[in-house]
Design a protein around this motif. Structure first.
Motif: not given
Length: 181
Positions: A18-44
């Protein structure tokens, strides 16, 4: 997109914790831009809560072996297998301190206990347990030794741990120390 992000979040959580998890790395792994994640989830935290809830919300088979001991053994061993996976360990990680995840876990366990009630009902009908055995308390008693090792002592858990938990839960139920209120 949602499925890819949630799966990526589980992978990142199990890889980095949990402490190492970042939106940037999740976005990269999912093949999406991090703004896509922030549009759907307000935070980690919200992302982690959704990812873990979805991962563990799958249907669990409720055993019907013909005996309460066999059914409880199957449930306990299934719990050991589930909680020793990378996702299970993630659920027990630093992420447990999230208020949203506390609700997710409570709902998850309430659902699991409700689904497993037929194990106790059948055992009462077969005369294997006292008539007023509290199914939820029996299932909590079954899970407690497993979770104690996983969360507090860090000891390994395996089929032997599960089998010992079954004996403890059955002894308590038959005492009868787990009557309905």
């Amino acid at each position: 997109m949602r499925t890819a992000v949630l799966e990526a979040a589980i992978e990142e959580l199990t890889t980095t914790g949990y402490t190492g998890l970042t939106v940037e790395r999740v976005a990269q792994r999912a093949g999406v831009h991090k703004t896509t994640i922030y549009r759907n989830w307000k935070d980690v935290d919200g992302l982690v809560a959704d990812a873990l809830a979805g991962h563990f919300a799958g249907d669990i088979p409720i055993p019907d072996t013909g005996t309460v001991e066999g059914d409880l053994r199957a449930l306990a061993r299934s719990l050991v297998v589930t909680m020793t996976t990378r996702a299970g360990r993630a659920l027990l990680s630093d992420a447990v301190r999230l208020p949203q995840l506390a609700e997710v876990k409570r709902a998850l366990f309430d659902d699991r206990f409700r689904r497993a009630e037929p194990v106790v009902t059948r055992a009462v009908e077969r005369g294997e347990l006292p008539a007023h055995t509290d199914a939820t308390e029996l299932l909590k008693t079954l899970a407690a030794p497993i979770y104690f090792r996983l969360v507090f002592t860090g000891e390994p858990v395996d089929a032997t741990t599960a089998d010992r938990a079954v004996h403890v839960a059955l002894a308590a139920a038959r005492a009868p120390a787990l009557p309905e209120d």
